[in-house]
Scaffold this motif. Structure first.
Motif, PDB file in Angstrom:
ATOM      1  N   TYR A  39       0.454   3.426 -44.606  1.00 21.94           N
ATOM      2  CA  TYR A  39       1.650   4.000 -44.872  1.00 21.94           C
ATOM      3  C   TYR A  39       2.519   3.083 -45.734  1.00 21.94           C
ATOM      4  O   TYR A  39       1.982   1.695 -45.651  1.00 21.94           O
ATOM      5  CB  TYR A  39       2.377   3.878 -43.585  1.00 21.94           C
ATOM      6  N   GLN A  41       6.245   2.124 -47.227  1.00 20.61           N
ATOM      7  CA  GLN A  41       7.890   2.546 -47.412  1.00 20.61           C
ATOM      8  C   GLN A  41       8.459   1.640 -48.582  1.00 20.61           C
ATOM      9  O   GLN A  41       8.184   0.382 -48.543  1.00 20.61           O
ATOM     10  CB  GLN A  41       8.439   2.125 -46.336  1.00 20.61           C
ATOM     11  N   ALA A  54       5.609   7.015 -48.322  1.00 16.26           N
ATOM     12  CA  ALA A  54       4.353   7.931 -48.414  1.00 16.26           C
ATOM     13  C   ALA A  54       3.323   7.493 -47.339  1.00 16.26           C
ATOM     14  O   ALA A  54       3.437   6.357 -46.896  1.00 16.26           O
ATOM     15  CB  ALA A  54       4.017   8.087 -49.801  1.00 16.26           C
ATOM     16  N   SER A  55       2.512   8.392 -46.944  1.00 21.12           N
ATOM     17  CA  SER A  55       1.328   8.069 -45.981  1.00 21.12           C
ATOM     18  C   SER A  55       0.362   8.940 -46.370  1.00 21.12           C
ATOM     19  O   SER A  55       0.548  10.028 -46.921  1.00 21.12           O
ATOM     20  CB  SER A  55       1.854   7.837 -44.600  1.00 21.12           C
ATOM     21  N   ASP A  58       1.114  12.831 -45.006  1.00 17.90           N
ATOM     22  CA  ASP A  58       1.753  13.632 -45.805  1.00 17.90           C
ATOM     23  C   ASP A  58       0.949  14.785 -46.059  1.00 17.90           C
ATOM     24  O   ASP A  58      -0.176  14.878 -46.178  1.00 17.90           O
ATOM     25  CB  ASP A  58       2.170  13.181 -47.243  1.00 17.90           C
ATOM     26  N   SER A  60       0.859  17.096 -48.368  1.00 18.38           N
ATOM     27  CA  SER A  60       0.324  17.287 -49.842  1.00 18.38           C
ATOM     28  C   SER A  60      -0.836  16.387 -49.842  1.00 18.38           C
ATOM     29  O   SER A  60      -1.821  16.774 -50.727  1.00 18.38           O
ATOM     30  CB  SER A  60       1.562  16.708 -50.969  1.00 18.38           C
ATOM     31  N   VAL A  77      -1.808   7.103 -51.958  1.00 15.34           N
ATOM     32  CA  VAL A  77      -0.558   6.881 -51.269  1.00 15.34           C
ATOM     33  C   VAL A  77       0.445   5.908 -52.372  1.00 15.34           C
ATOM     34  O   VAL A  77       1.425   6.127 -52.265  1.00 15.34           O
ATOM     35  CB  VAL A  77      -0.953   6.432 -49.798  1.00 15.34           C
ATOM     36  N   LEU A  80       1.727   8.281 -54.680  1.00 10.70           N
ATOM     37  CA  LEU A  80       2.665   9.043 -54.384  1.00 10.70           C
ATOM     38  C   LEU A  80       3.890   8.281 -54.186  1.00 10.70           C
ATOM     39  O   LEU A  80       4.868   8.608 -54.535  1.00 10.70           O
ATOM     40  CB  LEU A  80       2.295   9.756 -53.221  1.00 10.70           C
ATOM     41  N   VAL A  81       3.954   7.138 -53.567  1.00 10.16           N
ATOM     42  CA  VAL A  81       5.024   6.194 -53.221  1.00 10.16           C
ATOM     43  C   VAL A  81       5.839   5.790 -54.694  1.00 10.16           C
ATOM     44  O   VAL A  81       6.954   5.740 -54.646  1.00 10.16           O
ATOM     45  CB  VAL A  81       4.690   5.113 -52.317  1.00 10.16           C
ATOM     46  N   ARG A  84       7.697   8.988 -55.926  1.00 12.36           N
ATOM     47  CA  ARG A  84       8.968   9.121 -55.103  1.00 12.36           C
ATOM     48  C   ARG A  84       9.953   7.938 -55.219  1.00 12.36           C
ATOM     49  O   ARG A  84      11.080   8.272 -55.370  1.00 12.36           O
ATOM     50  CB  ARG A  84       8.622   9.024 -53.687  1.00 12.36           C
TER      51      ARG A  84
END
Length: 120
Positions: A39, A41, A54-55, A58, A60, A77, A80-81, A84
């Motif tokens: 995970y 954040q 993101a984790s 998710d 996706s 991950v 993705l993070v 975002r």
């Protein structure tokens, strides 16, 4: 005698305390690694809220990953993070590895987040 959980909690708070001293208002990229998932954040400590997360849980990512507990999943991950975070307007962060050693999945997530455009 302190239990393993207590010593991990103390180590994480010690690292977090030193990170907050040098952050200079930057949000922190916090990573948590479990035996099955990873995970990440991006947290703004001044406002006390999460800006991006993101984790491997998710939807996706779940369909394209074989497992959530390997280096490939951590890289996904991290990317993705970073995406975002850019959507939220965050580019500069400080990396919070928590009580985990900067090796393996944690390092793969950090490298992927750097490739995704985060500066730390």
């Amino acid at each position: 005698m302190a239990s393993t959980k207590d010593s991990l909690r103390r180590r994480a708070s010690r690292i977090r305390r030193s990170i907050k001293k040098v952050a200079n208002g930057r949000p922190r990229l916090s990573v948590h690694r479990s035996s099955k998932n990873i995970y990440a954040q991006i947290i703004d400590d001044a406002a006390g809220r999460t800006l991006a997360a993101a984790s491997t849980l998710d939807p996706s990512l779940r369909t394209e990953l074989k497992t959530g507990a390997d280096v490939a999943a951590a890289s996904a991950v991290g990317k993705l993070v970073a995406e975002r975070a850019k959507e939220a307007g965050v580019v500069d962060v400080v990396f919070d590895r928590g009580a985990f050693i900067y090796h393996g999945r944690v390092k793969a997530l950090a490298d992927a987040a750097r490739e995704g455009g985060l500066n730390f």
